[in-house]
Design a protein around this motif. Structure first.
Motif, mmCIF file in Angstrom:
data_model
loop_
_atom_site.group_PDB
_atom_site.id
_atom_site.type_symbol
_atom_site.label_atom_id
_atom_site.label_comp_id
_atom_site.label_asym_id
_atom_site.label_seq_id
_atom_site.Cartn_x
_atom_site.Cartn_y
_atom_site.Cartn_z
ATOM 1 N N VAL A 162 73.272 95.507 8.474
ATOM 2 C CA VAL A 162 71.856 95.320 8.802
ATOM 3 C C VAL A 162 71.531 95.968 10.141
ATOM 4 O O VAL A 162 70.528 96.699 10.279
ATOM 5 C CB VAL A 162 71.510 93.814 8.834
ATOM 6 C CG1 VAL A 162 70.093 93.601 9.385
ATOM 7 C CG2 VAL A 162 71.634 93.211 7.437
ATOM 8 N N THR A 163 72.361 95.727 11.126
ATOM 9 C CA THR A 163 72.126 96.292 12.457
ATOM 10 C C THR A 163 72.123 97.814 12.412
ATOM 11 O O THR A 163 71.244 98.468 13.001
ATOM 12 C CB THR A 163 73.205 95.801 13.437
ATOM 13 O OG1 THR A 163 73.181 94.374 13.492
ATOM 14 C CG2 THR A 163 72.967 96.365 14.829
ATOM 15 N N ARG A 166 69.010 99.251 10.670
ATOM 16 C CA ARG A 166 67.845 99.212 11.553
ATOM 17 C C ARG A 166 67.939 100.293 12.632
ATOM 18 O O ARG A 166 66.978 101.038 12.869
ATOM 19 C CB ARG A 166 67.751 97.839 12.212
ATOM 20 C CG ARG A 166 66.598 97.689 13.215
ATOM 21 C CD ARG A 166 66.804 96.476 14.100
ATOM 22 N NE ARG A 166 68.014 96.590 14.897
ATOM 23 C CZ ARG A 166 68.615 95.569 15.510
ATOM 24 N NH1 ARG A 166 68.112 94.343 15.385
ATOM 25 N NH2 ARG A 166 69.717 95.757 16.218
ATOM 26 N N ASP A 167 69.099 100.404 13.262
ATOM 27 C CA ASP A 167 69.238 101.280 14.420
ATOM 28 C C ASP A 167 69.148 102.760 14.060
ATOM 29 O O ASP A 167 68.596 103.556 14.820
ATOM 30 C CB ASP A 167 70.558 101.004 15.134
ATOM 31 C CG ASP A 167 70.590 99.634 15.803
ATOM 32 O OD1 ASP A 167 69.512 99.002 15.892
ATOM 33 O OD2 ASP A 167 71.684 99.200 16.225
ATOM 34 N N ALA A 187 69.156 90.558 6.292
ATOM 35 C CA ALA A 187 68.140 91.054 7.222
ATOM 36 C C ALA A 187 67.013 90.040 7.381
ATOM 37 O O ALA A 187 66.522 89.794 8.493
ATOM 38 C CB ALA A 187 67.593 92.393 6.740
ATOM 39 N N VAL A 192 65.121 90.802 10.753
ATOM 40 C CA VAL A 192 65.140 92.257 10.947
ATOM 41 C C VAL A 192 64.363 92.930 9.820
ATOM 42 O O VAL A 192 64.575 92.614 8.629
ATOM 43 C CB VAL A 192 66.591 92.792 10.987
ATOM 44 C CG1 VAL A 192 66.602 94.316 11.026
ATOM 45 C CG2 VAL A 192 67.335 92.218 12.189
ATOM 46 N N GLN A 193 63.503 93.852 10.155
ATOM 47 C CA GLN A 193 62.752 94.623 9.168
ATOM 48 C C GLN A 193 63.488 95.934 8.920
ATOM 49 O O GLN A 193 63.734 96.706 9.850
ATOM 50 C CB GLN A 193 61.340 94.914 9.673
ATOM 51 C CG GLN A 193 60.462 95.679 8.699
ATOM 52 C CD GLN A 193 60.088 94.845 7.479
ATOM 53 O OE1 GLN A 193 59.856 93.637 7.588
ATOM 54 N NE2 GLN A 193 60.043 95.472 6.316
ATOM 55 N N LEU A 194 63.870 96.183 7.664
ATOM 56 C CA LEU A 194 64.576 97.419 7.325
ATOM 57 C C LEU A 194 63.634 98.401 6.642
ATOM 58 O O LEU A 194 62.616 98.005 6.069
ATOM 59 C CB LEU A 194 65.771 97.109 6.416
ATOM 60 C CG LEU A 194 66.858 96.199 7.025
ATOM 61 C CD1 LEU A 194 68.006 96.001 6.049
ATOM 62 C CD2 LEU A 194 67.370 96.779 8.342
#
Length: 405
Positions: A162-163, A166-167, A187, A192-194
């Motif tokens: 997930v990180t 996103r990044d 997420a 977290v918005q993907l």
């Protein structure tokens, strides 16, 4: 609409003419490998200019490769280059070894990714495995062919997935159908918005409800049918009506346990011939069931469509302590010219196994067929003769009706 190349919209006559030139070359190339020289002994490549002619050649099964690889590791003599001539050597469960290349869309996955809308400007989070098995590299090679960047994520470590998504701004997912949901749910839990908009999946069942869940999230999800040995075989387009056969393979649907093509539309075992010059697999039996669909895709691609994966063709079943195999059912059919097809049915009466054999035939009698059943299957069973065309067209030659609950 743009296509991956001009091959996708050829007429049937153009495709057949091209095949008439390339297939003999591929057979001749295969014969330079010692494994195929023995397997196809006596075959004249110049005579194999059509799918109908190809159907006369013997089927190659994974068990044949496994046996050959044990005697002549790693590839059993079925490649036209030494192991050192390939970019990768993979090990799949078995173990069985597969070669891999990195140039010219070696696994033919680019065609599928293009149909899924993946291309330049996309970042593909590739969640197929990179360890020993080829799936990760198959999809990475395809992503390169369409100009997309790749995040080689592999499997597991969902929070890190997930990180990373996103990044790096991942826009497309590649992996098994269900793992994308795991990432999306994680997420959500992390707040977290993907940015996934596309998904190219394989290696498992894509259920309609799961595809709809992705669609509800704004993600278009299409699937392909590929194997470690063959690479991409067929793929979905945006039309989502069956799977379109890749332009560099030949797909036949045969009666399980044989190399005999079934009637159009019937379910049977998928047998594939690749036109990969480095690894020319000829009439390779996948062990999977499928069927040819009528017509062509509304998306404009003109090649044959299949219904996708419909189960396994290996229907070997133990009855009364004895294994009954599809090959034996095929031998039973071959014993009598008037038999069209046969179906062995295993059931239980009380606590005893019961075997029935239904035979589609234009003549003959049950007594002589019962003798053949005993000779070939080594078991006694009740035999019934039915009219041609009356048995189900579901690809089964052995049906197990026993409950194991």
């Amino acid at each position: 609409m743009t296509y991956f190349d001009k091959l996708e919209t050829r007429s049937s006559d153009e495709r057949a003419a091209d095949l008439g030139r390339t297939l003999p070359e591929q057979i001749a190339r295969a014969l330079t490998a010692p494994g195929f020289a023995a397997h196809l002994r006596g075959v004249d490549p110049a005579a194999v200019t059509s799918v109908a002619a190809l159907a006369a050649l013997p089927v190659l099964r994974k068990s044949d490769l496994t046996t050959a690889q044990k005697l002549h590791p790693p590839f059993g003599g079925f490649t036209v280059k030494p192991a050192s001539g390939f970019a990768h050597i993979f090990q799949s469960p078995g173990p069985i070894y597969e070669p891999g290349g990195v140039d010219q869309d070696w696994w033919r996955m680019g065609r599928f990714l293009h149909a899924a809308g993946v291309g330049a400007g996309d970042v593909v989070q590739n969640c197929f495995g990179y360890h020993l098995t080829p799936a990760g590299m198959i999809f990475e090679n395809g992503a390169r062919a369409v100009g997309a960047a790749v995040l080689p994520a592999g499997t597991g470590q969902t929070e890190l997935q997930v990180t990373a998504a996103r990044d790096v701004g991942a826009t497309a997912y590649a992996g098994t159908p269900d793992y994308l949901k795991v990432i999306l749910d994680k997420a959500d839990a992390m707040g977290v918005q993907l940015g996934f908009k596309k998904a190219a999946v394989g290696g498992g069942a894509l259920f309609p409800s799961l595809r709809q869940e992705y669609a509800d999230r704004g993600i278009s999800c299409l699937q392909c049918y590929a194997t470690a040995d063959l690479g991409n075989i067929a793929y979905e387009s945006a039309a989502m009506e069956g799977m379109i056969v890749d332009e560099h393979v030949i797909v036949e649907i045969v009666t399980p346990g044989t190399g005999t093509p079934v009637a159009p539309g019937e379910v049977g075992e998928v047998v594939v011939t690749t036109l990969n010059p480095d690894y020319p697999l000829i009439r390779f039996a996948t062990g999977d069931l499928s069927a040819v669909m009528e017509g062509t895709s509304p998306c404009g691609r003109t090649n044959t469509r299949i219904k996708g994966w419909m189960g396994r063709a290996d229907q070997t079943t133990k009855i009364k302590g004895m294994f009954v195999r599809p090959e034996q059912v095929a031998q039973l059919v071959d014993r009598h010219d008037e038999i069209v097809k046969a179906r062995v049915i295993a059931s239980r009466e009380g606590e005893m196994d019961v075997m029935r054999v239904q035979i589609e035939a234009t003549g003959g009698d049950e007594i002589s067929y019962a003798r053949s059943v005993m000779d070939v299957l080594k078991l006694k069973g009740a035999v019934s003769v039915v009219a041609p065309g009356s048995l189900p067209k579901d690809g089964l030659v052995i049906e197990d009706q026993r409950s194991y609950d």
